[in-house]
Design an enzyme around this catalytic site. Structure first.
Site, PDB file in Angstrom:
ATOM      1  CB  VAL A   1      -1.632  -6.615   7.825  1.00 50.63           C
ATOM      2  CG1 VAL A   1      -1.053  -5.054   7.024  1.00 50.63           C
ATOM      3  CG2 VAL A   1      -0.784  -6.401   8.667  1.00 50.63           C
TER       4      VAL A   1
ATOM      5  CE1 TYR B   1       1.953  -9.184   1.719  1.00 48.68           C
ATOM      6  CE2 TYR B   1       3.644  -7.135   1.657  1.00 48.68           C
ATOM      7  CZ  TYR B   1       2.757  -7.948   2.004  1.00 48.68           C
ATOM      8  OH  TYR B   1       1.435  -6.758   1.115  1.00 48.68           O
TER       9      TYR B   1
ATOM     10  CB  THR C   1      -0.924  -0.335   0.942  1.00 41.66           C
ATOM     11  OG1 THR C   1      -1.456  -1.250   1.508  1.00 41.66           O
ATOM     12  CG2 THR C   1      -2.108   0.998   1.139  1.00 41.66           C
TER      13      THR C   1
ATOM     14  CE  LYS D   1       0.444  -7.124   4.971  1.00 39.09           C
ATOM     15  NZ  LYS D   1      -0.689  -7.727   3.618  1.00 39.09           N
TER      16      LYS D   1
END
Length: 300
Positions: free
Chosen positions: A207, A136, A47, A165
């Site tokens: 998240v 991730y 992001t 994540k």
């Protein structure tokens, strides 16, 4: 070092009209998130447009976040790149700043086997054995999915690989991570729709990109869950989904940027070649948000 838990924001990166990082706006944005009660920051992730920032820009963004945070929120710096040495350089920098850990996305562009992914993370774990690392997984963007067996193997063999994540959006994937990983291993989920469901199943938090614009509904769901007010949490989760949908559920960074500008942070500018919303698109978004915020009881 603190571990990720609760509402963790995948921040946006404010830019000026020339495409440079607006560090002043970034500092004010961090203060806003602190004031709202956000628990953590996943810095320089998807992001944040981090993959189209230079390594030096990523370092400076992290430095600004750490400075503005003043120890309030847990900070995990995303350090993944397509190149192993660049990833190591970013982890070393993050460690030098005293953040709470580093997240590393799977290497991307090329397709890698599970054994290759295992050795990639094992090499990082050995190199930074005194520093918490988070896997991730975002296969829609990287083309490489971390299997539950690979994640469990890494978590069991390396104490400093403390969590993952996951942004696969798959409850099956998330549940397999939770079921197969060591007891203290943190599973943090990057899918707004699943927030309450995965908390009930044993995940440690979320998240969120949309939560970086409107953290309030995420914090409300978390607090209701912590109080075991499950019926109230279900109602709040529905409101959370409505707001996330109005923001495109994180699929459009330009939409998130425009909404963040409405909250007073940045001008909605994107890093080239990404493009900001047009003025007409901004007005349509403003009207959509006005309706959904009135329906859910939240406000700009």
């Amino acid at each position: 070092m603190r571990l990720l838990e609760g509402v963790v924001v995948a921040h946006l990166t404010p830019f000026d009209a020339q495409g440079r990082v607006d560090h002043g706006a970034l500092k004010e944005y961090m203060k806003f998130l602190i004031a709202k009660g956000v628990h953590g920051i996943f810095a320089c992730g998807t992001t944040a447009e981090a993959q189209i920032l230079s390594l030096e820009e990523r370092k400076k963004v992290l430095e600004t976040i750490v400075s503005a945070n003043e120890g309030k929120m847990t900070i995990v710096a995303h350090c993944g790149t397509v190149n192993f040495e660049d990833t190591c350089e970013l982890i070393e920098h993050a460690r030098s700043l005293g953040v709470d850990g580093a997240g590393v996305v799977t290497p991307f562009y090329y397709s890698y086997t599970q054994e290759e992914l295992y050795h990639y993370y094992a090499s990082l774990a050995r190199k930074f054995e005194d520093f918490p690392l988070y896997l991730y997984n975002i296969p829609s963007l990287t083309g490489n999915n971390l299997s539950a067996s690979t994640v469990a193997r890494l978590g069991q063999e390396f104490p400093n690989i403390v969590g993952i994540k996951d942004s696969s959006g798959s409850f099956n994937t998330i549940s397999e991570y939770i079921l197969s990983s060591p007891g203290e291993f943190r599973v943090i989920v990057g899918c707004d729709r699943l927030f309450l469901s995965v908390l009930i199943f044993g995940a440690h938090g979320s998240v969120t990109g949309p939560g970086g614009v409107f953290p309030e509904p995420f914090l409300d769901v978390w607090q209701a869950f912590q109080k075991r007010e499950y019926t109230r949490a279900q109602i709040l989760q529905r409101k959370l989904i409505a707001i996330s949908k109005a923001l495109g559920e994180g699929a459009s960074l330009a939409t998130l940027k425009a909404a963040l500008a409405m909250r007073g942070f940045g001008g909605g500018f994107m890093r080239f070649p990404l493009q900001a919303l047009s003025s007409s698109e901004v007005e349509k978004l403003r009207e959509k948000l006005k309706v959904v915020l009135e329906e859910t009881g939240y406000s700009i």
